[in-house]
Write a protein that holds these residues in place. Sequence first.
Motif, PDB file in Angstrom:
ATOM      1  N   GLU A  57      -1.938  -7.812  -4.942  1.00 15.83           N
ATOM      2  CA  GLU A  57      -1.213  -7.379  -6.136  1.00 15.83           C
ATOM      3  C   GLU A  57      -1.120  -5.860  -6.269  1.00 15.83           C
ATOM      4  O   GLU A  57      -0.397  -5.349  -7.113  1.00 15.83           O
ATOM      5  N   ALA A  58      -1.834  -5.125  -5.427  1.00 15.05           N
ATOM      6  CA  ALA A  58      -1.827  -3.653  -5.500  1.00 15.05           C
ATOM      7  C   ALA A  58      -0.460  -3.093  -5.111  1.00 15.05           C
ATOM      8  O   ALA A  58       0.265  -3.668  -4.301  1.00 15.05           O
ATOM      9  N   ASN A  59      -0.139  -1.940  -5.702  1.00 14.94           N
ATOM     10  CA  ASN A  59       1.134  -1.284  -5.409  1.00 14.94           C
ATOM     11  C   ASN A  59       1.077  -0.636  -4.028  1.00 14.94           C
ATOM     12  O   ASN A  59       0.200   0.195  -3.760  1.00 14.94           O
ATOM     13  N   LEU A  60       1.994  -1.021  -3.157  1.00 18.33           N
ATOM     14  CA  LEU A  60       2.039  -0.543  -1.775  1.00 18.33           C
ATOM     15  C   LEU A  60       2.177   0.977  -1.712  1.00 18.33           C
ATOM     16  O   LEU A  60       1.392   1.661  -1.064  1.00 18.33           O
TER      17      LEU A  60
ATOM     18  N   GLN B 276       1.626  -7.988  -1.324  1.00 19.41           N
ATOM     19  CA  GLN B 276       2.060  -9.369  -1.122  1.00 19.41           C
ATOM     20  C   GLN B 276       3.540  -9.434  -0.791  1.00 19.41           C
ATOM     21  O   GLN B 276       3.945 -10.154   0.126  1.00 19.41           O
ATOM     22  N   SER B 277       4.353  -8.673  -1.499  1.00 20.73           N
ATOM     23  CA  SER B 277       5.794  -8.700  -1.205  1.00 20.73           C
ATOM     24  C   SER B 277       6.063  -8.102   0.180  1.00 20.73           C
ATOM     25  O   SER B 277       6.971  -8.552   0.886  1.00 20.73           O
TER      26      SER B 277
ATOM     27  N   ASP C 186       7.168  -3.900  -3.829  1.00 18.30           N
ATOM     28  CA  ASP C 186       6.272  -3.038  -4.591  1.00 18.30           C
ATOM     29  C   ASP C 186       4.799  -3.341  -4.307  1.00 18.30           C
ATOM     30  O   ASP C 186       3.980  -2.437  -4.275  1.00 18.30           O
ATOM     31  N   SER C 187       4.486  -4.594  -4.053  1.00 20.79           N
ATOM     32  CA  SER C 187       3.092  -4.969  -3.816  1.00 20.79           C
ATOM     33  C   SER C 187       2.857  -5.258  -2.329  1.00 20.79           C
ATOM     34  O   SER C 187       3.796  -5.442  -1.557  1.00 20.79           O
TER      35      SER C 187
ATOM     36  N   THR D 109      -0.930   2.880  -3.430  1.00 19.51           N
ATOM     37  CA  THR D 109      -2.188   2.698  -2.705  1.00 19.51           C
ATOM     38  C   THR D 109      -2.200   3.490  -1.407  1.00 19.51           C
ATOM     39  O   THR D 109      -3.207   4.104  -1.049  1.00 19.51           O
TER      40      THR D 109
END
Length: 83
Positions: free
Chosen positions: A28-31, A69-70, A66-67, A34
């Motif tokens: 869930e962190a912002n790529l 995961q995406s 954005d994350s 981070t």
Amino acid sequence: MNKEVIIEKIKAFLIEEFEVDGDDIQPEANLKDTLGLDSLDYVDLVVSIESNFGVKLVEVDFVGIDSFQSFYDLIENKLKVKA
């Protein structure tokens, strides 16, 4: 290549290439935040993906990414299309 292998491979080169703590790489962190990505870092990221997975990414691929995961989902889908 299954999703877990994709994620582990991505995490491994992100830790090495971007010198980020592995604990900071959460789905869930912002790529961008981070990894501290700027435009040149995106080029490095694209080159790393191509060399590690054999798929090409273009600018439009990052729209809506954005994350982590995406980002994982993007690479998984690119690999499915390639196969």
